[in-house]
Design an enzyme around this catalytic site. Sequence first.
Site, PDB file in Angstrom:
ATOM      1  N   SER A  64      49.851  49.960 -19.212  1.00  0.00           N
ATOM      2  CA  SER A  64      49.179  49.771 -20.497  1.00  0.00           C
ATOM      3  C   SER A  64      48.970  51.078 -21.264  1.00  0.00           C
ATOM      4  O   SER A  64      49.925  51.733 -21.636  1.00  0.00           O
ATOM      5  CB  SER A  64      47.852  49.048 -20.255  1.00  0.00           C
ATOM      6  OG  SER A  64      47.225  48.712 -21.456  1.00  0.00           O
ATOM      7  N   ASP A 276      48.424  49.279 -28.229  1.00  0.00           N
ATOM      8  CA  ASP A 276      48.442  50.176 -27.067  1.00  0.00           C
ATOM      9  C   ASP A 276      49.822  50.068 -26.413  1.00  0.00           C
ATOM     10  O   ASP A 276      50.713  49.385 -26.926  1.00  0.00           O
ATOM     11  CB  ASP A 276      47.305  49.841 -26.089  1.00  0.00           C
ATOM     12  CG  ASP A 276      47.484  48.492 -25.419  1.00  0.00           C
ATOM     13  OD1 ASP A 276      48.175  47.637 -26.002  1.00  0.00           O
ATOM     14  OD2 ASP A 276      46.937  48.284 -24.322  1.00  0.00           O
ATOM     15  N   GLU A 370      37.012  42.634 -26.745  1.00  0.00           N
ATOM     16  CA  GLU A 370      36.343  43.866 -26.335  1.00  0.00           C
ATOM     17  C   GLU A 370      36.400  44.817 -27.521  1.00  0.00           C
ATOM     18  O   GLU A 370      37.300  44.716 -28.369  1.00  0.00           O
ATOM     19  CB  GLU A 370      37.054  44.466 -25.122  1.00  0.00           C
ATOM     20  CG  GLU A 370      36.906  43.617 -23.873  1.00  0.00           C
ATOM     21  CD  GLU A 370      37.467  44.296 -22.640  1.00  0.00           C
ATOM     22  OE1 GLU A 370      36.678  44.674 -21.766  1.00  0.00           O
ATOM     23  OE2 GLU A 370      38.700  44.456 -22.554  1.00  0.00           O
ATOM     24  N   ASN A 372      37.453  47.633 -27.584  1.00  0.00           N
ATOM     25  CA  ASN A 372      38.717  48.389 -27.547  1.00  0.00           C
ATOM     26  C   ASN A 372      39.884  47.660 -28.215  1.00  0.00           C
ATOM     27  O   ASN A 372      40.982  48.180 -28.304  1.00  0.00           O
ATOM     28  CB  ASN A 372      39.090  48.748 -26.099  1.00  0.00           C
ATOM     29  CG  ASN A 372      39.339  47.514 -25.232  1.00  0.00           C
ATOM     30  OD1 ASN A 372      39.756  46.463 -25.713  1.00  0.00           O
ATOM     31  ND2 ASN A 372      39.089  47.637 -23.937  1.00  0.00           N
ATOM     32  N   ARG A 506      30.368  55.708 -16.514  1.00  0.00           N
ATOM     33  CA  ARG A 506      30.551  55.646 -17.963  1.00  0.00           C
ATOM     34  C   ARG A 506      29.199  55.443 -18.634  1.00  0.00           C
ATOM     35  O   ARG A 506      28.385  54.638 -18.179  1.00  0.00           O
ATOM     36  CB  ARG A 506      31.515  54.519 -18.337  1.00  0.00           C
ATOM     37  CG  ARG A 506      32.874  54.669 -17.657  1.00  0.00           C
ATOM     38  CD  ARG A 506      33.941  53.799 -18.280  1.00  0.00           C
ATOM     39  NE  ARG A 506      35.177  53.883 -17.520  1.00  0.00           N
ATOM     40  CZ  ARG A 506      36.055  54.895 -17.567  1.00  0.00           C
ATOM     41  NH1 ARG A 506      35.813  55.912 -18.374  1.00  0.00           N
ATOM     42  NH2 ARG A 506      37.146  54.895 -16.834  1.00  0.00           N
TER      43      ARG A 506
END
Length: 542
Positions: A64, A276, A370, A372, A506
């Site tokens: 990915s 991506d 998400e 992202n 994170r």
Amino acid sequence: MDSEAFRKYSALHPRPAGLTLQYGTAGFRTKAEQLDHVVFRMGLLAVLRSKAVAATIGIMVTASHNPEEDNGVKLVDPLGEMLHPSWEEYATQLANAEEQELQKVITEICQKAAVNLHKDASVFIGRDTRPSSKKLSQSVIDGIQVLGGQYHDYGLVTTPQLHYMVCCQNTQGQYGKATLEGYYEKLTKAFMELIKQSHCSGECQRHLKIDCANGIGALKLSEMKPYFPQEMLVHIYNDGTKEKLNHLCGADFVKVHQKPPGGLDMKPNERCCSFDGDADRIVYYYKDTAGHFHLIDGDKIATLISIFLKELLAKVKQDFKMAVVQTAYANGNSTRYLQETLKVPVHCVKTGVKHLHHKAQEFDVGVYFEANGHGTVLFSKAAETKIRQLVKEEKDNEKREAAKMLENMIDLINQTVGDAVSDMLVIEAILALKGLTVQQWDALYADLPNRLLKVQVADRRVIDTTDAERRALTPPGLQEKIDALVKKYKLSRAFVRPSGTEDVVRIYAEADTQENADALAHEVSLAVFHLAGGKGAPPQPI
């Protein structure tokens, strides 16, 4: 199972000593040179899974948005969904088994999962454009063949395309044709049907600049271009001919760095987007006339789609339950807008696509993204059947037209998984139909300033969380410290969670200003460093 042939093939794909990997949401990912034994063994596992469920299983070789030198492998279940959690454990066992234990582990899996080795098996294979992917997919084939499975190698495809093929195959073509042409035709037909309804159909050309992260998306978009209507003009950048995959470009780069990718020349107010590396994520962005960069991430994509679907659902006057599913990373203002302005229920789940997908399945219409940029929309079987029935039978014009739009949305959306190509067409259709500019879309609400950080720790397992990862249970005292820090700032929240793949924690923080979001993130990272076994030098202020 032919033990002699099995030993011979297995010896060709030896496991490096001391390497332990775990199957997670993204499957297995690591440096490409360490993966040969893993992909061979996932070929074995795909055959076992196929025999267990009497259906075709998919295997995708990709890492990915990771750097080009990495690679990975993940399995796709019969309806295009992610591998069942119980089989994630088998994948981990199989990947980490010693050479001499391999046949024993396979026998154990067969017993636990009631696998009949005499049944047929069918596996679909796909790969991304990484230099290592072709050789690794050959190792997958070795694994499939040694257990007597049949396979179809699609070669270079986006991850969502492979998910789509698997679903088509296992629904006997109900979902679509299990070919690339079938995929292109299904999406573009639904797209064209939708934009026919827009006020400027035929006259206004829709220019879109697309950064393809030097990945597979560029190849597949180029193949798809002849299927697009003439008013849809896509301009492909970072097509893989010059630069490295995901290097200073792609959706992940743009989201994390909050700036445009290299290799794409942006003019003020032009609509641009980035895929991506394997084309399952998308983010939009533009520069205003003052040169400021504006990111439109997964939260705003979910909001745009929700507005559109809610309007259509109101017109068909059916009692459909719609909801949006987010993770703790969703911007606080997106959640507020959805709940308070749009009056759409929002549910928060743990990070990871599988958690969002499963929750979205609980509704007639479940929108999940998400932040992202990975996401899609799920329609329940009952809702889909009812919508298609309304298109055929409804006498009221307005209701029938709304049902027709919903039917085209169902066909345009790849419901198996987040799909950058499909999501892009959904967004473009909605913007055209609603007559919205990218600036008007962006202005729906203002994102709260936020900051993502990570802290290296000796062992990420010291962090345990609850409440969809929004609160830390361990180490003792950490959540109390975070609560006290959050109280210092306006409109603020912060949470910490362990990485799924590396020993880092994170940290996410948001507040009323960027300075406050940065300060809060830094203070939380210091608390993590001191209470959760930080490694190296303490975090420095941003």
